[in-house]
Design a protein around this motif. Structure first.
Motif, PDB file in Angstrom:
ATOM      1  N   ASP A  23      -6.353  -1.016  -4.748  1.00  0.00           N
ATOM      2  CA  ASP A  23      -5.828  -1.502  -3.467  1.00  0.00           C
ATOM      3  C   ASP A  23      -6.814  -2.480  -2.835  1.00  0.00           C
ATOM      4  O   ASP A  23      -7.807  -2.059  -2.248  1.00  0.00           O
ATOM      5  CB  ASP A  23      -5.566  -0.319  -2.527  1.00  0.00           C
ATOM      6  CG  ASP A  23      -4.755  -0.739  -1.309  1.00  0.00           C
ATOM      7  OD1 ASP A  23      -4.476  -1.957  -1.153  1.00  0.00           O
ATOM      8  OD2 ASP A  23      -4.390   0.133  -0.502  1.00  0.00           O
TER       9      ASP A  23
ATOM     10  N   THR B 231       0.828  -1.214   0.000  1.00  0.00           N
ATOM     11  CA  THR B 231       0.000   0.000   0.000  1.00  0.00           C
ATOM     12  C   THR B 231       0.857   1.255   0.000  1.00  0.00           C
ATOM     13  O   THR B 231       0.543   2.232  -0.686  1.00  0.00           O
ATOM     14  CB  THR B 231      -0.962  -0.005   1.212  1.00  0.00           C
ATOM     15  OG1 THR B 231      -1.832  -1.120   1.081  1.00  0.00           O
ATOM     16  CG2 THR B 231      -1.795   1.256   1.281  1.00  0.00           C
TER      17      THR B 231
ATOM     18  N   LYS C 206       0.591   4.202  -2.663  1.00  0.00           N
ATOM     19  CA  LYS C 206       0.331   5.590  -2.256  1.00  0.00           C
ATOM     20  C   LYS C 206       1.417   6.543  -2.751  1.00  0.00           C
ATOM     21  O   LYS C 206       1.134   7.703  -3.053  1.00  0.00           O
ATOM     22  CB  LYS C 206       0.203   5.690  -0.738  1.00  0.00           C
ATOM     23  CG  LYS C 206      -1.125   5.156  -0.217  1.00  0.00           C
ATOM     24  CD  LYS C 206      -1.213   5.292   1.276  1.00  0.00           C
ATOM     25  CE  LYS C 206      -2.559   4.764   1.786  1.00  0.00           C
ATOM     26  NZ  LYS C 206      -2.559   4.706   3.265  1.00  0.00           N
TER      27      LYS C 206
ATOM     28  N   PHE D  22     -10.281   1.721  -3.689  1.00  0.00           N
ATOM     29  CA  PHE D  22      -9.876   1.163  -2.404  1.00  0.00           C
ATOM     30  C   PHE D  22     -10.771  -0.009  -2.030  1.00  0.00           C
ATOM     31  O   PHE D  22     -11.849  -0.186  -2.589  1.00  0.00           O
ATOM     32  CB  PHE D  22      -9.991   2.225  -1.307  1.00  0.00           C
ATOM     33  CG  PHE D  22      -9.161   3.443  -1.561  1.00  0.00           C
ATOM     34  CD1 PHE D  22      -7.799   3.421  -1.313  1.00  0.00           C
ATOM     35  CD2 PHE D  22      -9.736   4.599  -2.052  1.00  0.00           C
ATOM     36  CE1 PHE D  22      -7.026   4.546  -1.544  1.00  0.00           C
ATOM     37  CE2 PHE D  22      -8.966   5.733  -2.281  1.00  0.00           C
ATOM     38  CZ  PHE D  22      -7.602   5.703  -2.029  1.00  0.00           C
ATOM     39  N   GLN D  23     -10.320  -0.718  -1.023  1.00  0.00           N
ATOM     40  CA  GLN D  23     -11.042  -1.864  -0.480  1.00  0.00           C
ATOM     41  C   GLN D  23     -12.459  -1.480  -0.047  1.00  0.00           C
ATOM     42  O   GLN D  23     -13.409  -2.202  -0.285  1.00  0.00           O
ATOM     43  CB  GLN D  23     -10.234  -2.369   0.709  1.00  0.00           C
ATOM     44  CG  GLN D  23     -10.868  -3.463   1.501  1.00  0.00           C
ATOM     45  CD  GLN D  23      -9.925  -3.909   2.602  1.00  0.00           C
ATOM     46  OE1 GLN D  23      -8.721  -3.706   2.543  1.00  0.00           O
ATOM     47  NE2 GLN D  23     -10.476  -4.535   3.611  1.00  0.00           N
ATOM     48  N   ASN D  24     -12.579  -0.333   0.584  1.00  0.00           N
ATOM     49  CA  ASN D  24     -13.861   0.062   1.189  1.00  0.00           C
ATOM     50  C   ASN D  24     -14.725   0.925   0.264  1.00  0.00           C
ATOM     51  O   ASN D  24     -15.541   1.700   0.739  1.00  0.00           O
ATOM     52  CB  ASN D  24     -13.598   0.774   2.508  1.00  0.00           C
ATOM     53  CG  ASN D  24     -12.570   1.892   2.339  1.00  0.00           C
ATOM     54  OD1 ASN D  24     -12.246   2.273   1.209  1.00  0.00           O
ATOM     55  ND2 ASN D  24     -12.059   2.414   3.423  1.00  0.00           N
TER      56      ASN D  24
ATOM     57  N   PHE E  88      -0.056  10.189  -2.598  1.00  0.00           N
ATOM     58  CA  PHE E  88      -0.660  10.367  -1.273  1.00  0.00           C
ATOM     59  C   PHE E  88       0.384  10.260  -0.166  1.00  0.00           C
ATOM     60  O   PHE E  88       0.099  10.558   0.985  1.00  0.00           O
ATOM     61  CB  PHE E  88      -1.755   9.323  -1.006  1.00  0.00           C
ATOM     62  CG  PHE E  88      -2.908   9.384  -1.963  1.00  0.00           C
ATOM     63  CD1 PHE E  88      -3.223  10.568  -2.619  1.00  0.00           C
ATOM     64  CD2 PHE E  88      -3.683   8.268  -2.200  1.00  0.00           C
ATOM     65  CE1 PHE E  88      -4.293  10.636  -3.501  1.00  0.00           C
ATOM     66  CE2 PHE E  88      -4.756   8.317  -3.079  1.00  0.00           C
ATOM     67  CZ  PHE E  88      -5.059   9.495  -3.731  1.00  0.00           C
TER      68      PHE E  88
HETATM   69  P1  ADP Z   1      -5.860   0.755   3.034  1.00  0.00           P
HETATM   70  O1  ADP Z   1      -7.166   0.092   3.293  1.00  0.00           O
HETATM   71  O2  ADP Z   1      -5.055   0.121   1.953  1.00  0.00           O
HETATM   72  O3  ADP Z   1      -5.046   1.118   4.243  1.00  0.00           O
HETATM   73  P2  ADP Z   1      -7.089   3.332   2.967  1.00  0.00           P
HETATM   74  O4  ADP Z   1      -8.469   3.316   2.397  1.00  0.00           O
HETATM   75  O5  ADP Z   1      -6.856   3.476   4.411  1.00  0.00           O
HETATM   76  O6  ADP Z   1      -6.262   2.142   2.335  1.00  0.00           O
HETATM   77  O7  ADP Z   1      -6.247   4.457   2.213  1.00  0.00           O
HETATM   78  C1  ADP Z   1      -6.751   5.709   2.059  1.00  0.00           C
HETATM   79  C2  ADP Z   1      -5.600   6.627   2.313  1.00  0.00           C
HETATM   80  O8  ADP Z   1      -5.148   7.134   1.068  1.00  0.00           O
HETATM   81  C3  ADP Z   1      -5.998   7.789   3.153  1.00  0.00           C
HETATM   82  O9  ADP Z   1      -5.658   7.589   4.505  1.00  0.00           O
HETATM   83  C4  ADP Z   1      -5.185   8.920   2.564  1.00  0.00           C
HETATM   84  O10 ADP Z   1      -3.923   8.978   3.158  1.00  0.00           O
HETATM   85  C5  ADP Z   1      -5.023   8.519   1.142  1.00  0.00           C
HETATM   86  N1  ADP Z   1      -6.034   9.107   0.266  1.00  0.00           N
HETATM   87  C6  ADP Z   1      -7.105   8.499  -0.268  1.00  0.00           C
HETATM   88  N2  ADP Z   1      -7.798   9.292  -1.059  1.00  0.00           N
HETATM   89  C7  ADP Z   1      -7.152  10.461  -1.044  1.00  0.00           C
HETATM   90  C8  ADP Z   1      -7.376  11.701  -1.675  1.00  0.00           C
HETATM   91  N3  ADP Z   1      -8.392  11.905  -2.497  1.00  0.00           N
HETATM   92  N4  ADP Z   1      -6.517  12.703  -1.437  1.00  0.00           N
HETATM   93  C9  ADP Z   1      -5.479  12.508  -0.629  1.00  0.00           C
HETATM   94  N5  ADP Z   1      -5.209  11.359   0.010  1.00  0.00           N
HETATM   95  C10 ADP Z   1      -6.040  10.343  -0.190  1.00  0.00           C
END
Ligand code: ADP
Ligand code: ADP
Length: 225
Positions: A158, A43, A47, A81-83, A52
């Motif tokens: 992801d 991940t 990112k 993303f997963q969710n 990110f």
């Molecule tokens: P995982 O389940 O793989 O950990 P997350 O859904 O937690 O993935 O990852 C989302 C992360 O990605 C957020 O915490 C943020 O840091 C980043 N992120 C996602 N979308 C954006 C966006 N539009 N702008 C900036 N950062 C983002």
């Protein structure tokens, strides 16, 4: 279509290296998976490609252009993303329009692109639904549509199937791969599921402890113990 080149890419958190000097080239239109156990750096790598996460060291090039200092919104990335992360208070159409409005795409063109992408994910007629009125698989197809509607250079996924049941997961594997081939978009797919990586990818990058343990086609990986 975009070639992605990663060179000695490193991410440190304090003294720990989440990603440790990895290098790879992803060809135009290629579907590549990052496969490995939880915590191996998949991940974090994704990112950094998306913008990110800041890069500690190394280079990320899109068609030869270093993007390390380019902000995320200027990198032309579609991400799932997963969710799902659909906006719950917006309809399917509004979810898809959001990124286009931000990019100031004119209304008629917007409608055309939304119609086209909904057709691709087989959700024509669902424009007015809210995410809660859709099944998990449909929501994930909307998430894919939302990623693609901006016509990105690169698609980053992801663990997009992690929340789906086993049967749907298998259907979605085929669905995503067919869609990716049709669009011809360079794709990086993060998963800890070996079967997913092996059945979907042109090449698999096996990661362990922030490093690349193996890289090759699914048959290469199977045949090399
Ligand atoms: P995982 O389940 O793989 O950990 P997350 O859904 O937690 O993935 O990852 C989302 C992360 O990605 C957020 O915490 C943020 O840091 C980043 N992120 C996602 N979308 C954006 C966006 N539009 N702008 C900036 N950062 C983002
Ligand atoms: P994977 O996606 O393969 O599960 P991650 O890239 O999420 O792995 O994480 C790689 C390593 O980096 C893990 O050891 C994780 O604990 C660590 N890590 C990730 N994000 C942070 C953070 N924000 N701060 C500190 N350590 C982090």
């Amino acid at each position: 279509m975009t070639e992605v080149s990663i060179e000695k890419l490193t991410k440190s958190y304090g003294n720990a290296r989440a990603v440790n000097a990895i290098s790879m080239k992803i060809a135009e239109g290629e579907f590549i998976s990052l496969l490995g156990p939880s915590g191996c750096g998949k991940t974090t790598t994704l990112k950094m490609i998306a913008g990110f996460e800041d890069v500690t060291e190394g280079a990320i090039r899109f068609d030869g252009q270093d993007v390390v200092n380019t902000p995320a919104e200027k990198r032309d990335i579609g991400m799932v993303f997963q969710n799902y992360a659909l906006f719950p208070h917006m309809t399917v159409e509004q979810n898809l329009a959001f990124g286009l409005e931000m990019r100031k795409v004119p209304k008629p063109q917007m409608r055309e692109r939304i119609a086209k992408v909904l057709d691709m994910v087989q959700l024509k007629g669902y424009e007015a639904r809210y995410p809660r009125q859709l099944s998990g698989g449909q929501q994930q197809r909307v998430a894919l549509a939302r990623a693609l509607v901006i016509e990105p250079k690169i698609l980053l996924l992801d663990e997009p199937l992690a929340n789906l049941d086993a049967k749907l997961r298998e259907e979605m594997r085929v669905f995503i791969r067919d869609l990716q081939r049709r669009v011809g978009i360079t794709t990086v797919y993060v998963t800890h599921d070996q079967a997913e990586a092996m059945t979907m990818s042109d090449r698999v990058v096996v990661m362990f402890g922030g490093r690349i343990a193996q890289i090759g086609s699914p048959t290469d990986i199977y045949e090399r113990p």
